[in-house]
Enzyme design. Structure first.
Site, PDB file in Angstrom:
ATOM      1  N   ASP A 148      -0.351  69.396 -28.310  1.00 46.99           N
ATOM      2  CA  ASP A 148       0.122  69.296 -26.919  1.00 46.99           C
ATOM      3  C   ASP A 148       1.413  70.077 -26.678  1.00 46.99           C
ATOM      4  O   ASP A 148       2.119  69.815 -25.698  1.00 46.99           O
ATOM      5  CB  ASP A 148       0.343  67.816 -26.507  1.00 46.99           C
ATOM      6  N   SER A 167     -16.120  64.478 -17.365  1.00 46.61           N
ATOM      7  CA  SER A 167     -15.867  64.708 -15.938  1.00 46.61           C
ATOM      8  C   SER A 167     -15.112  66.027 -15.724  1.00 46.61           C
ATOM      9  O   SER A 167     -15.283  66.693 -14.701  1.00 46.61           O
ATOM     10  CB  SER A 167     -15.125  63.534 -15.297  1.00 46.61           C
ATOM     11  N   ASN A 168     -14.285  66.413 -16.679  1.00 51.57           N
ATOM     12  CA  ASN A 168     -13.606  67.716 -16.549  1.00 51.57           C
ATOM     13  C   ASN A 168     -14.577  68.877 -16.760  1.00 51.57           C
ATOM     14  O   ASN A 168     -14.431  69.931 -16.132  1.00 51.57           O
ATOM     15  CB  ASN A 168     -12.418  67.815 -17.504  1.00 51.57           C
ATOM     16  N   GLU A 222      -6.584  66.157 -12.311  1.00 54.62           N
ATOM     17  CA  GLU A 222      -7.096  67.003 -13.402  1.00 54.62           C
ATOM     18  C   GLU A 222      -8.251  67.878 -12.925  1.00 54.62           C
ATOM     19  O   GLU A 222      -8.353  69.053 -13.263  1.00 54.62           O
ATOM     20  CB  GLU A 222      -7.601  66.133 -14.556  1.00 54.62           C
ATOM     21  N   HIS A 245      -4.343  67.771 -20.408  1.00 49.11           N
ATOM     22  CA  HIS A 245      -3.729  66.555 -20.926  1.00 49.11           C
ATOM     23  C   HIS A 245      -3.284  65.692 -19.742  1.00 49.11           C
ATOM     24  O   HIS A 245      -2.704  66.202 -18.779  1.00 49.11           O
ATOM     25  CB  HIS A 245      -2.520  66.920 -21.800  1.00 49.11           C
TER      26      HIS A 245
HETATM   27  C1  GRF Z   1      -9.046  63.496 -19.575  1.00 44.45           C
HETATM   28  O1  GRF Z   1      -8.149  62.540 -19.089  1.00 44.45           O
HETATM   29  C2  GRF Z   1      -8.293  64.629 -20.234  1.00 44.45           C
HETATM   30  O2  GRF Z   1      -7.040  64.861 -19.684  1.00 44.45           O
HETATM   31  C3  GRF Z   1      -8.131  64.136 -21.641  1.00 44.45           C
HETATM   32  O3  GRF Z   1      -9.303  63.412 -21.921  1.00 44.45           O
HETATM   33  C4  GRF Z   1      -9.894  62.944 -20.716  1.00 44.45           C
HETATM   34  C5  GRF Z   1     -11.291  63.466 -20.698  1.00 44.45           C
HETATM   35  O4  GRF Z   1     -12.053  62.975 -19.630  1.00 44.45           O
HETATM   36  N1  GRF Z   1      -7.869  65.229 -22.553  1.00 44.45           N
HETATM   37  P1  GRF Z   1     -13.471  63.618 -19.325  1.00 44.45           P
HETATM   38  O5  GRF Z   1     -14.306  63.500 -20.609  1.00 44.45           O
HETATM   39  O6  GRF Z   1     -13.280  65.053 -18.939  1.00 44.45           O
HETATM   40  O7  GRF Z   1     -14.054  62.801 -18.214  1.00 44.45           O
END
Ligand code: GRF
Length: 206
Positions: free
Chosen positions: A147, A10-11, A176, A106
């Site tokens: 981190d 999703s990011n 995020e 994060h």
């Molecule tokens: C997110 O919560 C990010 O902060 C962490 O892993 C998760 C990834 O989610 N590092 P996605 O795969 O981007 O949906």
């Protein structure tokens, strides 16, 4: 730039959309996953972005894995890497090859609730167990310390009385998705001055 993923993506999606919506001068030229089944790879393909799967298990050792990955990154002329839900700890060779050019998102207010073993739902469970009233999201520069690199930007998310790890994760995730494109913009515009662990927006002369 390249985006490294392991799961849902999703990011990655937020970065793709953020680049288009805000006219960020960046191009995602490659999406790398260590897991062939990652949903993020499908998202990349839907947007016509080249993908590659690199899994350490397919290589003799960490160095061979790092060399193969580096070769691909150089061939693609990658100069910035965004980790977006990438679950592997990066080999040192990769860190050394991209100094201050790898960033990560994060799901907590670092340096709280970070470090080894603090990923995914582990983070949100630990936040709730601690009784903290606020959590949040952080984008930081990746260094050898897990981190622990300089923080580019953060946003606070309140913890609600009846939160479960899942509801808190969802509220943090929404943050995020707007935070990561903002951090990317600062990186590609070379807008940051980094001094030890502290970063600040450069003062422009004009
Ligand atoms: C997110 O919560 C990010 O902060 C962490 O892993 C998760 C990834 O989610 N590092 P996605 O795969 O981007 O949906």
């Amino acid at each position: 730039m390249a985006v490294f993923v392991s799961g849902r993506g999703s990011n990655l999606q937020a970065l793709i959309e953020g680049i288009a919506e805000h006219g960020i001068p960046a191009e995602i030229a490659l999406v790398v996953s260590n897991k062939p089944e990652a949903l993020a790879l499908e998202r990349a393909e839907r947007h016509g972005i080249p993908t590659a799967v690199f899994s350490p298990a397919d290589f003799a050792d960490q160095d061979a894995f790092a060399d193969a990955l580096l070769k691909r990154l150089y061939e693609t002329e990658i100069d910035l890497i965004c980790l977006a839900g990438f679950t592997l700890i990066l080999p040192y060779r990769l860190l050394a090859a991209f100094p201050q050019r790898i960033i990560n998102i994060h799901p907590s207010l670092l340096p709280a609730f970070g470090g080894k073993g603090m990923y995914g739902m582990h983070v949100h469970r630990a936040v709730l167990a601690s009784g903290a009233k606020y959590s949040g999201a952080t984008v930081h520069i990746v260094t050898e310390e897990i981190d622990g690199g300089p923080i580019i930007c953060q946003e606070v998310v309140p913890v609600e009385d009846d939160d479960t790890p899942e509801t808190l994760a969802q509220r943090v995730l929404e943050v995020e998705h707007r935070l990561y494109p903002r951090a990317l913009q600062l990186m590609v515009e070379d807008a940051l001055e980094i001094n030890g662990l502290r970063t600040r927006i450069k003062q422009r002369a004009d």
